[in-house]
Enzyme design. Sequence first.
Site, short mmCIF file in Angstrom:
data_model
loop_
_atom_site.label_atom_id
_atom_site.label_comp_id
_atom_site.label_asym_id
_atom_site.label_seq_id
_atom_site.Cartn_x
_atom_site.Cartn_y
_atom_site.Cartn_z
N ASP A 110 0.87 -1.18 0.00
CA ASP A 110 0.00 0.00 0.00
C ASP A 110 0.91 1.23 0.00
O ASP A 110 1.33 1.70 -1.06
CB ASP A 110 -0.89 -0.10 1.25
CG ASP A 110 -2.02 0.89 1.26
OD1 ASP A 110 -1.80 2.05 0.87
OD2 ASP A 110 -3.14 0.54 1.67
N VAL A 160 -9.76 -2.89 0.34
CA VAL A 160 -10.05 -4.24 -0.15
C VAL A 160 -9.93 -5.27 0.96
O VAL A 160 -9.11 -5.12 1.88
CB VAL A 160 -9.12 -4.63 -1.33
CG1 VAL A 160 -9.51 -3.91 -2.59
CG2 VAL A 160 -7.66 -4.38 -1.01
C1 PRP Z 1 -1.01 -4.86 5.96
C2 PRP Z 1 -0.56 -5.77 4.83
C3 PRP Z 1 0.86 -5.39 4.60
C4 PRP Z 1 0.89 -3.92 4.97
C5 PRP Z 1 0.89 -3.09 3.72
O1 PRP Z 1 -0.66 -5.43 7.17
O2 PRP Z 1 -0.70 -7.13 5.15
O3 PRP Z 1 1.74 -6.12 5.42
O4 PRP Z 1 -0.28 -3.67 5.74
O5 PRP Z 1 0.80 -1.72 4.00
P1 PRP Z 1 1.93 -0.68 3.71
O6 PRP Z 1 2.47 -0.94 2.32
O7 PRP Z 1 1.20 0.64 3.78
O8 PRP Z 1 2.99 -0.77 4.76
P2 PRP Z 1 -1.36 -5.10 8.58
O9 PRP Z 1 -0.45 -4.24 9.39
O10 PRP Z 1 -2.75 -4.56 8.33
O11 PRP Z 1 -1.44 -6.50 9.28
P3 PRP Z 1 -2.17 -7.85 8.84
O12 PRP Z 1 -1.39 -8.42 7.68
O13 PRP Z 1 -2.08 -8.71 10.04
O14 PRP Z 1 -3.60 -7.53 8.45
#
Ligand code: PRP
Length: 182
Positions: A110, A160
């Site tokens: 992201d 998403v």
């Molecule tokens: C989400 C996803 C990625 C990260 C991407 O993890 O799984 O690891 O965010 O976002 P970024 O590019 O902005 O850093 P999250 O912290 O939501 O944990 P999860 O995988 O346990 O849902």
Amino acid sequence: MIKNDQTPLLENSYSVLISEDKIQQRLAELGKEMAEAYAGETPILIGVLNGGFIFLADLIRYINIDCEIDFVRVSSYGDAKESSGHIKVLKPLSADIKGRHVIVVEDIVDSGLSVKFLIKMLSAFEPASLKVATLLRKKPRLKIDLPIDFVGFDIEDKFVIGYGLDDQQVKRNLRAIYIVEE
Ligand code: PRP
């Protein structure tokens, strides 16, 4: 193949962005690409928990060369919809990756801050090579110039869920990827 009806998990505000079939088709392509890229090697795929667990599990079944797996868990979002930018290691690596060919496996890139952090963290272990695979990439949101080696789908800037991605920790078990309409 027997597939149960996932309607009980769906809410009115969800619309399908990427179907189960499209995901599997793309994984088959990525798996083939990876098997060719790592022919003669035994790469180690490092799944990023929690979101990356389904992508990793499905992807390795399309990579028809020997490979190993491990997991790390980092968290930047918590239950929020925006990355906080403060990344914490919640589960460190178990494997010794020195001299190994490593592929980080993310569900989504992201802002790119998590992957940037992971690349820095894993580079310190001196792998032979370090590449990144992500199922989804939100190009409009990228905050850094980050080369991603294997991308499943480039998507627009929408919230998403499904196929590992959560909405406040649930809905990861949806087999397709859905947009949550605001
Ligand atoms: C989400 C996803 C990625 C990260 C991407 O993890 O799984 O690891 O965010 O976002 P970024 O590019 O902005 O850093 P999250 O912290 O939501 O944990 P999860 O995988 O346990 O849902």
